[in-house]
Design an enzyme around this catalytic site. Structure first.
Site, PDB file in Angstrom:
ATOM      1  N   GLU A 161       6.903  -7.585   3.576  1.00 16.54           N
ATOM      2  CA  GLU A 161       6.118  -6.347   4.061  1.00 16.54           C
ATOM      3  C   GLU A 161       6.685  -6.124   5.579  1.00 16.54           C
ATOM      4  O   GLU A 161       7.098  -7.495   6.097  1.00 16.54           O
ATOM      5  CB  GLU A 161       4.885  -6.322   4.421  1.00 16.54           C
ATOM      6  CG  GLU A 161       4.143  -6.018   2.572  1.00 16.54           C
ATOM      7  CD  GLU A 161       2.639  -5.899   2.411  1.00 16.54           C
ATOM      8  OE1 GLU A 161       2.038  -5.377   2.839  1.00 16.54           O
ATOM      9  OE2 GLU A 161       2.388  -6.909   2.024  1.00 16.54           O
ATOM     10  N   ARG A 172       2.464  -3.752  12.432  1.00 15.24           N
ATOM     11  CA  ARG A 172       1.995  -2.738  12.646  1.00 15.24           C
ATOM     12  C   ARG A 172       1.665  -1.261  13.757  1.00 15.24           C
ATOM     13  O   ARG A 172       1.209   0.029  13.999  1.00 15.24           O
ATOM     14  CB  ARG A 172       0.530  -2.563  11.801  1.00 15.24           C
ATOM     15  CG  ARG A 172       0.524  -2.498  10.345  1.00 15.24           C
ATOM     16  CD  ARG A 172      -0.961  -2.874   9.839  1.00 15.24           C
ATOM     17  NE  ARG A 172      -0.763  -3.059   8.371  1.00 15.24           N
ATOM     18  CZ  ARG A 172      -1.184  -3.934   8.183  1.00 15.24           C
ATOM     19  NH1 ARG A 172      -2.472  -4.421   8.212  1.00 15.24           N
ATOM     20  NH2 ARG A 172      -1.151  -4.585   6.782  1.00 15.24           N
ATOM     21  N   HIS A 213      -8.235   0.648  10.025  1.00 15.42           N
ATOM     22  CA  HIS A 213      -7.708  -0.496   8.850  1.00 15.42           C
ATOM     23  C   HIS A 213      -8.296  -1.524   9.046  1.00 15.42           C
ATOM     24  O   HIS A 213      -9.267  -2.450   8.063  1.00 15.42           O
ATOM     25  CB  HIS A 213      -6.381  -0.473   9.157  1.00 15.42           C
ATOM     26  CG  HIS A 213      -5.850  -1.561   7.946  1.00 15.42           C
ATOM     27  ND1 HIS A 213      -5.887  -0.696   6.320  1.00 15.42           N
ATOM     28  CD2 HIS A 213      -5.349  -2.287   8.098  1.00 15.42           C
ATOM     29  CE1 HIS A 213      -6.336  -1.375   5.583  1.00 15.42           C
ATOM     30  NE2 HIS A 213      -5.033  -2.529   6.474  1.00 15.42           N
ATOM     31  N   GLY A 233      -0.963  -4.911  -0.685  1.00 19.60           N
ATOM     32  CA  GLY A 233      -0.120  -5.225  -0.683  1.00 19.60           C
ATOM     33  C   GLY A 233       0.425  -6.532  -1.362  1.00 19.60           C
ATOM     34  O   GLY A 233       0.796  -7.151  -2.327  1.00 19.60           O
ATOM     35  N   ARG A 257      -2.172  -7.796  13.904  1.00 16.82           N
ATOM     36  CA  ARG A 257      -2.485  -8.492  12.637  1.00 16.82           C
ATOM     37  C   ARG A 257      -1.499  -8.107  11.426  1.00 16.82           C
ATOM     38  O   ARG A 257      -0.758  -7.191  11.382  1.00 16.82           O
ATOM     39  CB  ARG A 257      -3.272  -8.069  10.966  1.00 16.82           C
ATOM     40  CG  ARG A 257      -3.799  -8.854  10.380  1.00 16.82           C
ATOM     41  CD  ARG A 257      -5.526  -9.088   9.147  1.00 16.82           C
ATOM     42  NE  ARG A 257      -5.062  -7.325   8.902  1.00 16.82           N
ATOM     43  CZ  ARG A 257      -5.038  -7.267   7.042  1.00 16.82           C
ATOM     44  NH1 ARG A 257      -3.751  -7.766   7.064  1.00 16.82           N
ATOM     45  NH2 ARG A 257      -5.254  -6.492   6.696  1.00 16.82           N
TER      46      ARG A 257
END
Ligand SMILES: Cc1cc2nc3c(=O)[nH]c(=O)nc-3n(C[C@H](O)[C@H](O)[C@H](O)COP(=O)(O)OP(=O)(O)OC[C@H]3O[C@@H](n4cnc5c(N)ncnc54)[C@H](O)[C@@H]3O)c2cc1C
Length: 511
Positions: A114, A283, A338, A50, A373
Site C-alpha cells: 500500500e 495519505r 478516517h 487492506g 499514519r
C-alpha cells in the site's frame, strides 16, 4: 467470575479491546468487556479493508517507512516496539489462536503493498480483512471462561478517586423508553479501547458510534492527551457522482498499491506533479491533492482500468455494484475523515497518566503514527498495544470508592436535541478543522465549540441518556482537536494554510 467487580474492565470490542481482554485473561485475570456495540460492524475494526502490516525480514525498512509517513513526528521507540512485536503477535493470536486464513497461493502469503510502504508486507483477506479477524476474535472471547462480554453497554464516565481510576459508570441500555440504566462497575484496572472520532465530522469512513468516548472520558478524568491535531483524512472515499453519497465507502489504498491512478474531471492524472511517489505518496499528501483537484476541476476519479478490479477486489467491486457505479468509468472519490493519530497519551504498555487507567487502539496515542499514519498499521497497533495493555492492567485489587450515580432527574430533554447539536458540531469541524486549517478559523471553531459544550453540559448535569453523553464526548474531543490544532505548527495531516494553499509537496526522507 462476578461481572460486577472484574479484575480488568475493558471498554470496547474492536481489535484493541479484544486483544486487551485476551492479554489480561491469559494472565489469569477475570475480564469484563463492556461494549456499546450490538453487532461486529459497530467497531471500525470490522470495516478494515487492506489488511495488517507485518514485519518480514525487514524490520529496519518497515520502521523507516512508518517514520517517513509520520512526517518525522513518530516516536522512534514506539515504532520499534510495534515492529519488534508485530510478527509474534500476528503469529500467536491471529494465526495460531484464531486461525485466520490470510490470502495466499499455497506456497506462502500473498503480501500486499500500500501507499508509502517500500515493500510488500501486508497480510489480508481480500479487501475485507477486518471482519475476518474481528469475528473469530469475538467468538474466541465469548467462549473464554475468564471473559464476559456485555454488548449494548456504554461506559458513560470513569469512576475516579484521588487520581486513581476504579472502573466506570456503565449504561446497560435496557432502561425504559431509551432512558439510561446506569450502574457503577468497580475494577482493578480499566482499559479504554473505544476507537475513533469519525462522528465529529460530517463525512467520515467510520461507523456512527465513533464519538470519541474514550478520549473524552479520559480527558475529563484528568488524563493527558497528545497529538490531537493529527486527524487523518483518507484520500479515496467513494462519494457518489454528485459528491454527496449517503452511503460513502472507503476504497482501500491497496487499489492504488496495485496500480489504480487518480484522474481529475479532465481525465488528467495529477499526482505525479505533486509528489515523486505519485499515488503512493503518504495519505495526507494525496488527500490534500485530491481535495484541491476536486475544487479546481469539479471531480476526482480512481481509475482502475489497469487492474482486473473484480478479480483482485471482489468486495469493493460488489460495493460499487451496490451503488450503481461502473468501475470501468472510474470511481468518484473525495477525502473523508478516517483516523485519529493522537489520543490518550500512553507508554509502551498502554499506561496512561492516571493510575490504573490504560488505553489501546485508535483512542490511544502511542507515538507510532506521529503526524500521519502509514496504511495497515492500525490493526497491528491495536493488536500489539491491546495485548500489552491487557497484560499490564492485571494484578490490582478492586477497591470500592464512593461513586454517586449520574443524576437523571430532568424529563424535559427534547428528543431532537442531540441530533441537532451533533449536526452543528459536524458543520463546525468540517468547515474549520478539516483537511486544511486557518488559524483564525480554528479560534472561531474553538469559541463555538465551547458554547456548544456549555449547552450540552447544562443537560448532562441532570440527564444521563447515552446519546447525550456521546454528544458531550464528541464536543470534548472536537475541542481537544481544535485547541491542539491552533497551538501546533503544520506537520503531516495537520496543515495550516492561513489563506494560501501550496500545491507542491516535499517528499519525505526515509530516516
Ligand atoms: C473503512 C475503514 C478501513 C480501514 N482499513 C484498515 C486496514 O486495512 N488496516 C488497518 O490497519 N486499519 C484500517 N482501518 C483503521 C482501523 O480499522 C481502526 O483504526 C482500528 O480497527 C481501530 O480499532 P479499535 O479497536 O481501536 O477501535 P474499534 O474497532 O472502532 O472498536 C471500538 C469499540 O469500542 C466501542 N465503544 C466506543 N465507545 C464506547 C463506550 N463509551 N462504551 C462502550 N463501548 C464503546 C465500540 O462499540 C467498538 O466496539 C480502517 C478504517 C476504516 C474506517
Amino acid at each position: 467470575m462476578t461481572d460486577e467487580k472484574p479484575d480488568v474492565l475493558v471498554v470496547g470490542s474492536g481489535i484493541a479491546g479484544c486483544a486487551a481482554a485476551l492479554g489480561a485473561a491469559r494472565e489469569g485475570a477475570d475480564v469484563l468487556v463492556a461494549t456499546k456495540a450490538t453487532k461486529p460492524e459497530d467497531a471500525t475494526s470490522d470495516w478494515a479493508q487492506g489488511g495488517i502490516a507485518v514485519t518480514r525480514d525487514d524490520p529496519a525498512s518497515f520502521a523507516a517507512d512508518i517514520r517517513a509517513a509520520s512526517d518525522g513526528e513518530a516516536d522512534p521507540e514506539s515504532v520499534d516496539t510495534l515492529v519488534a512485536n508485530a510478527r509474534e503477535a500476528v503469529d500467536d493470536v491471529l494465526l495460531d489462536t484464531l486461525g485466520v486464513e490470510f490470502d495466499g497461493d499455497g506456497d506462502g502469503y500473498d503480501f500486499g503493498r500500500e501507499a508509502a510502504h517500500s515493500a510488500r508486507r501486508i497480510l489480508h483477506v481480500d479487501a475485507s480483512t477486518g471482519r475476518h479477524v474481528l469475528r473469530p476474535f469475538l467468538a474466541h472471547l465469548q467462549a473464554h471462561d475468564r471473559v464476559t462480554v456485555l454488548e449494548d453497554t456504554a461506559a458513560l464516565d470513569l469512576i475516579t478517586h484521588e487520581g486513581r481510576v476504579h472502573g466506570a459508570y456503565l449504561d446497560r441500555g435496557d432502561g425504559i423508553d431509551g432512558e439510561a440504566a446506569v450502574e457503577s462497575v468497580f475494577a482493578g484496572a480499566t482499559v479504554l479501547a473505544t476507537g475513533g472520532i469519525g462522528a465529529c465530522y460530517g463525512r467520515s469512513t467510520n461507523p456512527e458510534g465513533a464519538t470519541g468516548d474514550g478520549v473524552a472520558m479520559a480527558a475529563l478524568a484528568g488524563a493527558e492527551t497528545a497529538d490531537m491535531q493529527y486527524v487523518q483524512f483518507h484520500p479515496t472515499a467513494y462519494v457518489g457522482s454528485d459528491g454527496e453519497s449517503d452511503e460513502p465507502f472507503l476504497v482501500s489504498e491497496a487499489v492504488r498499491g496495485e496500480g489504480g491512478v487518480l484522474v481529475n474531471a479532465d481525465g488528467e492524472r495529477f499526482m505525479p506533479g505533486v509528489h515523486p511517489d505519485a499515488e503512493l505518496a503518504p495519505r495526507d499528501v494525496v488527500a490534500r491533492a485530491v481535495a484541491r483537484e476536486r475544487e479546481r476541476t469539479g471531480e476526482v476519479r480512481l481509475d482502475v482500468s489497469k487492474l482486473d478490479f473484480a478479480a483482485e477486489f471482489p468486495d469493493l467491486a460488489a460495493l460499487c455494484a451496490d451503488r450503481g457505479v461502473d468501475p470501468a468509468e472510474g470511481i468518484p472519490v473525495a477525502p473523508s475523515e478516517h483516523f485519529l493519530c493522537g489520543g490518550v497519551a500512553v507508554d509502551g504498555r498502554g499506561r496512561t497518566s492516571l493510575d490504573r487507567l490504560f488505553a489501546a487502539g485508535e483512542c490511544a496515542r502511542t507515538g507510532v503514527h506521529g503526524a500521519n499514519r502509514l496504511a495497515s498499521t492500525s490493526l497491528l497497533e491495536g493488536l500489539v498495544w491491546g495485548l500489552r495493555a491487557g497484560e499490564a492492567a492485571t494484578g490490582h485489587e478492586v477497591e470500592r470508592v464512593e461513586a454517586p450515580l449520574p443524576r437523571d432527574s430532568d424529563p424535559a430533554l427534547p428528543p431532537s436535541f442531540a441530533e441537532t447539536k451533533f449536526r452543528r458540531l459536524q458543520t463546525l469541524m468540517d468547515e474549520y478543522v478539516g483537511l486544511e486549517r486557518d488559524s483564525a478559523d480554528l479560534q472561531r471553531a474553538t469559541a463555538a465549540l465551547m458554547r456548544l459544550k456549555g449547552e450540552v453540559d447544562a443537560y448532562t448535569r441532570t440527564r444521563t441518556s447515552r446519546g447525550l453523553y456521546e454528544l458531550r464526548n464528541a464536543c470534548v474531543t472536537a475541542l481537544l482537536v481544535a485547541r491542539a490544532a491552533s497551538e501546533s505548527p503544520s506537520a503531516g495531516c495537520h496543515r495550516l494554510v492561513d489563506g494560501e494553499g501550496d500545491t507542491q509537496e516535499e517528499p519525505r526522507a526515509r530516516p
